[in-house]
Design an enzyme around this catalytic site. Structure first.
Site, short mmCIF file in Angstrom:
data_model
loop_
_atom_site.label_atom_id
_atom_site.label_comp_id
_atom_site.label_asym_id
_atom_site.label_seq_id
_atom_site.Cartn_x
_atom_site.Cartn_y
_atom_site.Cartn_z
N HIS A 87 0.87 -1.22 0.01
CA HIS A 87 -0.30 -0.21 -0.14
C HIS A 87 0.70 1.21 0.07
CE1 HIS A 87 -3.61 -2.50 2.03
NE2 HIS A 87 -3.21 -2.59 0.70
N ILE A 94 1.03 6.88 0.77
CA ILE A 94 0.67 5.73 1.48
C ILE A 94 -0.81 5.56 1.30
CG2 ILE A 94 0.66 5.09 3.84
CD1 ILE A 94 2.56 6.97 4.48
N CYS A 95 -1.37 4.60 0.98
CA CYS A 95 -2.63 4.53 0.78
C CYS A 95 -3.16 3.94 2.04
CB CYS A 95 -2.76 3.28 -0.11
SG CYS A 95 -4.70 2.91 -0.40
N LEU A 96 -3.75 4.85 3.25
CA LEU A 96 -3.95 4.18 4.67
C LEU A 96 -5.49 5.13 4.67
CD1 LEU A 96 -3.42 2.79 7.04
CD2 LEU A 96 -2.17 4.87 7.94
#
Lengths: 156, 553
Positions: A87, A94-96
């Site tokens: 991710h 950042i894919c959060l």
């Protein structure tokens, strides 16, 4: 609004300068817009404990109502790389869900974000980049907050 | 932020400056504060407002004092900490907004902070529908709903409620409008088909219920005499139900016509007449009468699918092989033309469209030549849609070769590729693979190619067919002796005498005309292909005559 962000950031700073969990260190917090932290991950073979990862936090005047922009930074001096994670894109984005407008709430703070990212890395078992990483890095022009991430993988 | 003093105490005491920096209060204090905060100077400047110079310096002298007694206000349960701005209740000034405890968990916050946060949550990110209230606001920790008391304004509520309802109704509304448009246009085409096939009188007889129902009473009737209006409306509805075949069948004419040009129709069409025959029981007497000639219209149309299949079979057996060969002859010897996109020669189209039908046994799917008809009965009781294929693509023929900017002088090479590629599916030379035009359908199912031009052609051809058939019928009337095509003389006196031959009815002529048209078209095309194959062999390249400055003739 700026007053609220500064006030809160100052309080956070005080707390951060006190104690931080292991593996998280404050690098710089010279102004109330950009901070940098260093993360290291204990106990995960994908991320050797000698490697540190640099996080950059960018705060807007409406922090904490608006989430900060958090990306990984790569640099050569000191040596900092972007950690490999399904991710985390190679440009540091950042894919959060925590960092997105939907998942953010003011109850989080810099420390809790760092801890979340640290545990996201610590619990990772796949040393791979996200699908479409090269294409994304090449063609993306948006700020992370404008990107519509699809959060579909709860296992990582 | 090295300038921050490490001790809470000094912060606490100088909190009046801090709270004075709250958003709604004096703006001038903030820049000053920010400025001092970013200065790299010593701690004394941190909380500086000019008039407080001496106080911080005094405080600073106390900083070397022993480590913080109450290090953290966090540990003191009586001190409230706002989870949004992180300020303590110890930092309250008279201007701080009141504390609120909106949910069962321990989180408390300033009202101001809460309202800011809620406003942000409720503002949808797309600025289009700001007015719609967002989802419920939940506490991030205990997920309990945070309730707000707003002043009530009924107008606002009513309008917002309407907006919500309206927003939900958009999609269904759009779909309804779209389908109504399609329905009405299909209906219009269907009506047109009926008229062109049956002629004006018979056509009118069939369509009369439709026309009657189209007349509506003026609006005043509704208002002035509600009961009558209601009766009228109910009457119209009932009439619709009675003549359901008209309302269901007419719009179906066009789509069935189009579909009938696909391979899909081959399996379905022969079945339809059986349906028709099976539902004949309530029909008036002469419906199924095989012994009379001419047959009734419904019978005639019912038989069409069989006629079509028969013709297809004949064509396949007799001509398909030759046609294939002729087309192949026109191709360059090693097989490749440029044909990418549409093979749109008038010639090309027909065959290329056939491509789709490739099955494993390599049979050319030749499309029909039956008429395209929908089956309508003379009396409105029995219409059944029954459409057949038409391979005709009449107008496109002359213009095709230039389409798609293809440099093809010869449209056939396009198709040839398609054909060959499909026919030699197993052994297709790799050369031909890339040439497989986009329109070759993936499964052998649908005949319609996927290139828009070819699809448009197919659709247009299908739609125009009734008109063409009608005109062919008229042509027949002109060409053939009067005795065959005119109704018996007595009918001129106003008495309607039944026709004695198929050609005497307008629809009969149209039927036969349509069939003949297709046959004629096929014949012409076959001839042309044959001729082209012949001429192909005799081409020569001309030398340039250098003396005369032009090609040597």
């Amino acid at each position: 609004m700026a007053g609220m962000s500064s006030k809160r950031l100052q309080k956070e700073l005080v707390k951060i300068q006190g104690t931080l969990p292991p593996g998280i260190a404050l690098v710089s917090a010279e102004n109330l817009r950009e901070w940098q932290m260093d993360l290291s991950i204990p106990d995960n073979p994908i991320y050797p404990p000698t490697e540190k990862y640099r996080l950059r936090f960018l705060f807007s005047p409406s922090y904490p109502i608006e989430a900060p922009e958090v990306v990984f930074l790569a640099s050569s001096n000191p040596e900092r790389k972007i950690p490999i994670h399904p991710h985390i894109y190679t440009n540091g984005i950042i894919c959060l869900d925590l960092l997105d407008t939907q998942g953010w709430s003011p109850v989080h703070n810099v420390e809790s974000i760092s801890i979340s990212i640290q545990s996201m890395l610590a619990g990772n078992t796949k040393a791979e980049r996200p699908p479409g990483d090269a294409e994304f890095v090449r063609s993306n022009r948006q700020r992370p907050r404008d990107i519509n991430f699809l959060y579909h993988d709860p296992s990582v | 932020m090295a300038s921050l003093p490490p001790r809470q105490q000094s912060q606490r005491r100088t909190s009046p400056e801090q709270s004075s920096d709250q958003p709604q209060s004096q703006a001038p204090a903030s820049p000053e504060r920010a400025r001092s905060a970013t200065s790299e100077d010593s701690q004394t400047l941190f909380l500086n407002s000019p008039q407080q110079d001496e106080q911080p310096s005094q405080r600073q002298q106390q900083t070397p004092a022993p480590a913080a007694p109450i290090r953290n206000n966090d540990d003191d349960p009586d001190i409230k900490k706002c989870w949004i701005c992180f300020s303590d209740s110890t930092e309250d000034t008279p201007e701080t907004s009141p504390w609120r405890d909106p949910c069962p968990c321990a989180l408390v916050a300033h009202e101001e902070c809460l309202l800011d946060w809620i406003a942000d949550m409720e503002a949808p990110k797309n600025s289009r529908n700001r007015s719609i209230g967002g989802p419920k606001i939940e506490c991030p920790q205990c997920k309990a709903e945070i309730k707000l008391a707003r002043p009530r304004n009924y107008v606002v509520d009513a309008v917002r409620g309407l907006e919500r309802v309206g927003a939900k109704a958009i999609t269904p509304g759009a779909l309804t409008v779209l389908s109504a448009t399609l329905y009405n246009s299909s209906m219009a085409w269907g009506v047109h088909s009926i008229y062109s096939v049956f002629g004006s009188e018979d056509g009118f007889r069939i369509l009369r219920p439709l026309i009657l129902n189209a007349m509506r009473p003026p609006v005043e009737t509704y208002v002035g005499e509600p009961r009558e209006a209601l009766e009228k409306v109910v009457g119209v509805l009932l009439d619709h139900l009675v003549h359901w075949r008209l309302y269901v069948g007419l719009p179906l004419i066009t789509p069935v016509l189009v579909l009938s040009r696909t391979k899909f129709a081959d399996s379905v069409l022969p079945v339809l007449p059986i349906l028709f025959f099976a539902t004949q029981q309530h029909l008036p007497d002469d419906g199924l009468d095989f012994t009379h000639w001419p047959p009734s219209a419904s019978l005639a149309f019912a038989v069409l699918p069989y006629v079509r299949s028969a013709y297809n079979l004949y064509y396949e057996k007799v001509w398909a092989g030759k046609e294939k060969r002729w087309l192949k002859d026109i191709q360059p010897r090693n097989g490749q033309g440029q044909n990418d996109a549409d093979a749109d020669g008038g010639l090309a189209n027909l065959d290329q469209v056939d491509q789709a039908g490739e099955e494993d046994d390599n049979i050319f799917e030749v499309r029909i030549d039956g008429g395209i008809w929908d089956e309508w009965d003379e009396d409105p009781g029995q219409p059944q849609p029954d459409a057949q294929n038409n391979r005709a693509a009449p107008p496109p023929m002359p213009q095709r070769p230039q389409q798609d900017g293809e440099d093809q002088a010869q449209p056939p090479p396009n198709i040839i590729d398609n054909r060959e590629a499909q026919q030699q599916a197993n052994a297709a030379p790799p050369l031909q693979q890339p040439q497989q035009p986009a329109q070759n359908v993936q499964q052998g199912e649908r005949r319609l190619s996927f290139s828009p031009t070819a699809i448009a052609e197919t659709v247009l051809g299908a739609i125009l067919f009734p008109t063409i058939a009608g005109m062919s019928g008229e042509l027949l009337k002109l060409l053939l002796p009067r005795a065959w095509t005119a109704l018996p003389a007595a009918s001129r006196l106003g008495v309607r005498v039944p026709a004695k031959g198929l050609l005497q009815e307008k629809w009969g002529r149209s039927l036969v005309g349509g069939c003949l048209f297709v046959v004629a078209k096929d014949a012409v095309l076959l001839y042309v292909r044959w001729k082209m194959a012949q001429m192909h062999r005799r081409r020569r390249v001309l030398d340039w005559d250098r003396r005369q400055g032009r090609a040597r003739v």
